[in-house]
Design an enzyme around this catalytic site. Structure first.
Site, mmCIF file in Angstrom:
data_model
loop_
_atom_site.group_PDB
_atom_site.id
_atom_site.type_symbol
_atom_site.label_atom_id
_atom_site.label_comp_id
_atom_site.label_asym_id
_atom_site.label_seq_id
_atom_site.Cartn_x
_atom_site.Cartn_y
_atom_site.Cartn_z
ATOM 1 N N HIS A 75 26.730 30.143 76.942
ATOM 2 C CA HIS A 75 27.606 30.861 76.002
ATOM 3 C C HIS A 75 29.067 30.423 76.138
ATOM 4 O O HIS A 75 29.907 30.851 75.338
ATOM 5 C CB HIS A 75 27.444 32.377 76.138
ATOM 6 N N ASP A 120 20.875 31.067 79.661
ATOM 7 C CA ASP A 120 22.337 30.937 79.597
ATOM 8 C C ASP A 120 22.844 29.939 80.639
ATOM 9 O O ASP A 120 23.481 30.317 81.624
ATOM 10 C CB ASP A 120 22.984 32.319 79.769
ATOM 11 N N GLN A 205 35.064 39.290 82.353
ATOM 12 C CA GLN A 205 35.370 38.264 81.353
ATOM 13 C C GLN A 205 36.195 37.135 81.963
ATOM 14 O O GLN A 205 37.186 37.385 82.656
ATOM 15 C CB GLN A 205 36.100 38.876 80.159
ATOM 16 N N GLY A 206 35.753 35.921 81.711
ATOM 17 C CA GLY A 206 36.426 34.758 82.285
ATOM 18 C C GLY A 206 35.738 34.232 83.540
ATOM 19 O O GLY A 206 36.036 33.136 83.996
ATOM 20 N N ASP A 207 34.851 35.030 84.091
ATOM 21 C CA ASP A 207 34.052 34.563 85.237
ATOM 22 C C ASP A 207 32.779 33.881 84.763
ATOM 23 O O ASP A 207 32.092 33.220 85.555
ATOM 24 C CB ASP A 207 33.662 35.738 86.137
ATOM 25 N N SER A 208 32.444 34.060 83.509
ATOM 26 C CA SER A 208 31.219 33.495 82.960
ATOM 27 C C SER A 208 31.083 32.024 83.301
ATOM 28 O O SER A 208 32.059 31.274 83.278
ATOM 29 C CB SER A 208 31.211 33.618 81.441
HETATM 30 N N1 ARG Z 1 30.505 37.243 79.422
HETATM 31 C C1 ARG Z 1 31.599 37.272 80.348
HETATM 32 C C2 ARG Z 1 32.407 35.981 80.253
HETATM 33 O O1 ARG Z 1 32.240 35.267 79.299
HETATM 34 C C3 ARG Z 1 31.137 37.584 81.741
HETATM 35 C C4 ARG Z 1 30.812 38.985 81.810
HETATM 36 C C5 ARG Z 1 30.281 39.385 83.124
HETATM 37 N N2 ARG Z 1 30.249 40.807 83.068
HETATM 38 C C6 ARG Z 1 29.856 41.568 84.053
HETATM 39 N N3 ARG Z 1 29.958 42.851 83.913
HETATM 40 N N4 ARG Z 1 29.381 41.071 85.160
HETATM 41 O O2 ARG Z 1 33.292 35.745 81.030
#
Ligand code: ARG
Length: 259
Positions: A75, A120, A205-208
């Site tokens: 993603h 993913d 967000q940003g750790d993905s």
């Molecule tokens: N989708 C998020 C990203 O793009 C990562 C989200 C992780 N969320 C969580 N609650 N662990 O950075």
């Protein structure tokens, strides 16, 4: 594509938890979304502690699978093919350090069949190899339990800003059965969960795309997960969801061999 995926995810989450704030649920990397959050409840990583950690310019994390290939989340990228638009930053905990190694991408390979749910993972080929240690990926389910380490430059709280310094935290394994009580859309064969029932510590967000890892029997770090999604960040009863690396290990390795 990303928008559609996010909408699908958001709708699923809506179905799963009832009336929630759609914006709180996101698979989007930060550059594509207003919602933020990196490692919540974390502490600073030491320089060199996780030498294979990579920050990607679209606002995601990654890990060095080989000196010239970064493993990240599907993603975080928009498809497969030649792509020179991504910059990988490595070798530093401080993204503003003058000694940061910055290398451009040449190709992206998004997981075959990726449609916004599960699968993913993605690979990014770099223009030059980076001379740093790589992170082995789990090839069996043997290490899909216990306590994991996560790290990233993402938000340090739900809705928070991206971080200059790499943060790390530890999160316990959550069984598929327990996790499905929070997320009915979980794909147990492709995803695994980690976090505290009481919340407080999580990726965000940003750790993905960044790795979730632990020590193997020989004491070496091994990657068991890829930061994927969650409902908000660090909320009680909503663990983080991670790509189950062992499920895709052979696909990842054969894909890497084609890059
Ligand atoms: N989708 C998020 C990203 O793009 C990562 C989200 C992780 N969320 C969580 N609650 N662990 O950075």
């Amino acid at each position: 594509m990303q928008l559609k995926n996010t909408l699908v995810r958001a709708l699923k989450r809506f179905a799963a938890v009832g009336a929630v704030v759609l914006a709180a649920v996101s698979l989007q990397p930060t550059s594509a979304s207003a919602a933020p959050a990196p490692v919540v409840g974390g502490t600073r990583a030491a320089q060199g502690e996780f030498p294979w950690m990579v920050r990607l310019s679209m606002g995601c994390g990654g890990s060095l699978l080989t000196p010239q290939i970064v493993l990240t989340a599907a993603h975080c990228v928009s498809g497969s093919g030649n792509n020179t638009s991504i910059t990988a930053t490595a070798g530093v905990v401080d993204l503003q350090s003058g000694s940061a190694i910055k290398v451009r991408s040449t190709k992206v390979l998004q997981a075959p069949g990726y449609n916004g749910s599960g699968k993913d993972w993605a690979l990014i080929k770099l223009a030059q190899p980076i001379n740093l240690p790589t992170l082995n990926i789990a090839t069996t389910t043997a290490y899909n339990s216990g306590t994991f380490t996560v790290a990233g430059w993402g938000a340090n709280r739900e809705g928070g800003s991206q971080q200059r310094y790499l943060l790390k935290a530890q999160v316990p394994f959550v069984s598929d059965a327990t996790c499905q009580q929070s997320y009915r859309e979980l794909i147990p064969s492709e995803e695994m969960c980690a976090g505290y029932t009481s919340g407080g510590t999580d990726t965000c967000q940003g750790d993905s795309g960044g790795p979730m890892f632990r020590r193997d029997a020989a004491g070496a770090w091994i990657q068991v997960g890829i930061v994927s999604w969650g409902y908000g960040c660090a909320r009680p009863n909503y663990p983080g969801v991670y790509t189950e690396v062992s499920t895709f290990a052979s696909a990842i390795k054969s894909a890497a061999a084609t890059l």
